[in-house]
Design a protein around this motif. Structure first.
Motif, mmCIF file in Angstrom:
data_model
loop_
_atom_site.group_PDB
_atom_site.id
_atom_site.type_symbol
_atom_site.label_atom_id
_atom_site.label_comp_id
_atom_site.label_asym_id
_atom_site.label_seq_id
_atom_site.Cartn_x
_atom_site.Cartn_y
_atom_site.Cartn_z
ATOM 1 N N MET A 152 10.652 30.318 -26.254
ATOM 2 C CA MET A 152 10.179 31.635 -25.804
ATOM 3 C C MET A 152 10.979 32.124 -24.584
ATOM 4 O O MET A 152 11.330 33.315 -24.492
ATOM 5 N N PHE A 153 11.323 31.171 -23.692
ATOM 6 C CA PHE A 153 12.126 31.539 -22.522
ATOM 7 C C PHE A 153 13.496 32.036 -22.948
ATOM 8 O O PHE A 153 14.020 33.024 -22.428
ATOM 9 N N GLY A 154 14.092 31.322 -23.951
ATOM 10 C CA GLY A 154 15.387 31.758 -24.447
ATOM 11 C C GLY A 154 15.309 33.125 -25.106
ATOM 12 O O GLY A 154 16.215 33.953 -24.952
ATOM 13 N N GLU A 155 14.232 33.373 -25.838
ATOM 14 C CA GLU A 155 14.071 34.692 -26.466
ATOM 15 C C GLU A 155 13.913 35.793 -25.407
ATOM 16 O O GLU A 155 14.441 36.891 -25.577
ATOM 17 N N ASP A 156 13.205 35.438 -24.346
ATOM 18 C CA ASP A 156 13.041 36.431 -23.256
ATOM 19 C C ASP A 156 14.382 36.729 -22.605
ATOM 20 O O ASP A 156 14.683 37.885 -22.263
ATOM 21 N N LEU A 157 15.202 35.671 -22.411
ATOM 22 C CA LEU A 157 16.532 35.889 -21.821
ATOM 23 C C LEU A 157 17.388 36.765 -22.728
ATOM 24 O O LEU A 157 18.085 37.677 -22.263
ATOM 25 N N ALA A 158 17.304 36.498 -24.019
ATOM 26 C CA ALA A 158 18.106 37.280 -24.958
ATOM 27 C C ALA A 158 17.665 38.730 -25.010
ATOM 28 O O ALA A 158 18.470 39.630 -25.291
ATOM 29 N N ALA A 159 16.400 38.963 -24.708
ATOM 30 C CA ALA A 159 15.872 40.332 -24.777
ATOM 31 C C ALA A 159 16.003 41.088 -23.454
ATOM 32 O O ALA A 159 15.592 42.253 -23.360
ATOM 33 N N MET A 160 16.565 40.422 -22.433
ATOM 34 C CA MET A 160 16.700 41.098 -21.129
ATOM 35 C C MET A 160 17.659 42.274 -21.238
ATOM 36 O O MET A 160 18.679 42.207 -21.941
ATOM 37 N N SER A 161 17.364 43.344 -20.530
ATOM 38 C CA SER A 161 18.191 44.550 -20.549
ATOM 39 C C SER A 161 19.437 44.322 -19.695
ATOM 40 O O SER A 161 19.485 43.403 -18.859
ATOM 41 N N PRO A 162 20.479 45.154 -19.879
ATOM 42 C CA PRO A 162 21.683 45.025 -19.038
ATOM 43 C C PRO A 162 21.355 45.135 -17.550
ATOM 44 O O PRO A 162 21.985 44.466 -16.721
ATOM 45 N N GLU A 163 20.390 45.972 -17.174
ATOM 46 C CA GLU A 163 20.034 46.105 -15.768
ATOM 47 C C GLU A 163 19.433 44.805 -15.236
ATOM 48 O O GLU A 163 19.714 44.404 -14.087
ATOM 49 N N GLN A 164 18.637 44.129 -16.053
ATOM 50 C CA GLN A 164 18.048 42.871 -15.607
ATOM 51 C C GLN A 164 19.121 41.782 -15.462
ATOM 52 O O GLN A 164 19.094 40.994 -14.515
ATOM 53 N N TRP A 165 20.081 41.753 -16.387
ATOM 54 C CA TRP A 165 21.179 40.793 -16.246
ATOM 55 C C TRP A 165 22.034 41.116 -15.026
ATOM 56 O O TRP A 165 22.502 40.213 -14.321
ATOM 57 N N LEU A 166 22.237 42.408 -14.754
ATOM 58 C CA LEU A 166 23.015 42.794 -13.578
ATOM 59 C C LEU A 166 22.303 42.338 -12.296
ATOM 60 O O LEU A 166 22.936 41.847 -11.357
ATOM 61 N N ALA A 167 20.988 42.452 -12.254
ATOM 62 C CA ALA A 167 20.240 42.001 -11.090
ATOM 63 C C ALA A 167 20.356 40.491 -10.919
ATOM 64 O O ALA A 167 20.502 39.987 -9.788
ATOM 65 N N LEU A 168 20.311 39.730 -12.037
ATOM 66 C CA LEU A 168 20.454 38.285 -11.953
ATOM 67 C C LEU A 168 21.858 37.908 -11.485
ATOM 68 O O LEU A 168 22.042 37.006 -10.662
ATOM 69 N N THR A 169 22.864 38.623 -12.002
ATOM 70 C CA THR A 169 24.252 38.349 -11.605
ATOM 71 C C THR A 169 24.458 38.616 -10.116
ATOM 72 O O THR A 169 25.112 37.850 -9.397
#
Length: 253
Positions: A152-169
Motif C-alpha cells: 500500500m505504501f508503494g502504491e501511495d508513492l506511485a500515486a504521488m503527484s509531481p508537486e508532492q515528489w518535488l517537495a520530497l526532492t
C-alpha cells in the motif's frame, strides 16, 4: 283752717328750692353715673362680642388647621406607603435579578461540569478504544500485514503527484548529504528494500544514502523520513493520528 298766703308762698318756694337742690345735687350725678355705667356695660358687651368673635375665628382656624393636618398626615401616609411599595418592588426586582444571575451561573457551571464529565468519559473511552485497537492490531500484526502495508505504501508513492515528489526532492536537497530513513516494525526483506529505494531514487532523480531500522512503536507498517518530510503507512502512527484528532476535537468542543 285758715290759709296764710305768705306761708303758702314760702312753702311753694321751699318746694321749688328742694326740687332744684334734688335735681342739682342728686338727680344729675345719679343720671351721669347711670349713663356712665350703661356705657361701661356697652363697652364690656362689645369687648365680649369681639372676644367671642375672635375665639370663634380661632376655633375655625384651629379646626381648619386640624383638617389640613389630617389631610397632610393622610397624604404623608399615602406617600410613605407608595415609597415603601416602590422600595419593596425595587428590592424584589434586584433580588429576582440576583437569583436569575445565580441560577444562570449555576446552570452554566452544571453545564460546564457536564461537558467536562462527558469529555473525560469520551477521552477515557477513546484511550480504552485505542488500547483495545492497539492490542488487537498487535495480535494481528505480522509480516503478512506489514507486507500488505508495504504494498500500500508503494502504491501511495506511485500515486504521488509531481508537486508532492518535488517537495520530497527539495527536502532531500536541503540536507548537506541526501539521506533518508526507512523504519519498519518488522525486518524488511532485501528485495522489498531494493524495490522501494529504487522507486524513490528514480522519481527523485538522485542517489540517496539510506538508513534502515526497526521501530516496534509502529506496531505494523513502514515510515519514510527524508529531511522534514515524513511519509508513513503503519498502524502505530495511524492510531496516534486518530487519537490526537479525537483529543483535539474534544478539546475544541
Amino acid at each position: 283752717m285758715d290759709l296764710n298766703p305768705s306761708t303758702f308762698v314760702l312753702e311753694v318756694a321751699n318746694f321749688l328750692i328742694l326740687v332744684w337742690l334734688l335735681k342739682r345735687f342728686l338727680y344729675q350725678p345719679v343720671s351721669a353715673a347711670i349713663e356712665e355705667r350703661r356705657r361701661q356695660i356697652a363697652r364690656t358687651t362689645d369687648e365680649a362680642r369681639d372676644t367671642q368673635a375672635a375665639a370663634e375665628a380661632l376655633r375655625m382656624q384651629y379646626e381648619s388647621r386640624l383638617a389640613d393636618w389630617e389631610t397632610e398626615k393622610r397624604q404623608a401616609r399615602e406617600a410613605f406607603k407608595q415609597e415603601l411599595e416602590a422600595e419593596r418592588q425595587r428590592a424584589l426586582g434586584e433580588l429576582e435579578k440576583a437569583l436569575d444571575a445565580e441560577r444562570e451561573k449555576t446552570r452554566v457551571l452544571i453545564e460546564r461540569q457536564r461537558r467536562d464529565m462527558e469529555s473525560d468519559l469520551e477521552r477515557q473511552a477513546l484511550r480504552l478504544s485505542r488500547q483495545f485497537a492497539a492490542r488487537f492490531l498487535e495480535r494481528l500484526a505480522g509480516p503478512e500485514m506489514e507486507a500488505a502495508l508495504l504494498r500500500m505504501f508503494g502504491e501511495d508513492l506511485a500515486a504521488m503527484s509531481p508537486e508532492q515528489w518535488l517537495a520530497l526532492t527539495r527536502a532531500l536537497e536541503e540536507q548537506e548529504r541526501a539521506e533518508a530513513e526507512i523504519a519498519s516494525a518488522f525486518p524488511l526483506k532485501p528485495e522489498s528494500c531494493a524495490g522501494l529505494t529504487r522507486m524513490i531514487e528514480t522519481r527523485a532523480g538522485r542517489t540517496i544514502a539510506w538508513r534502515f531500522r526497526e521501530d516496534p512503536a509502529l506496531i505494523c507498517g513502514i515510515r519514510l523520513r527524508a529531511g522534514h518530510r515524513v511519509l508513513a503507512a503503519n498502524v502505530g502512527e495511524e492510531l496516534k493520528f486518530f487519537a490526537d484528532g479525537a483529543e483535539n476535537s474534544l478539546g475544541g468542543g
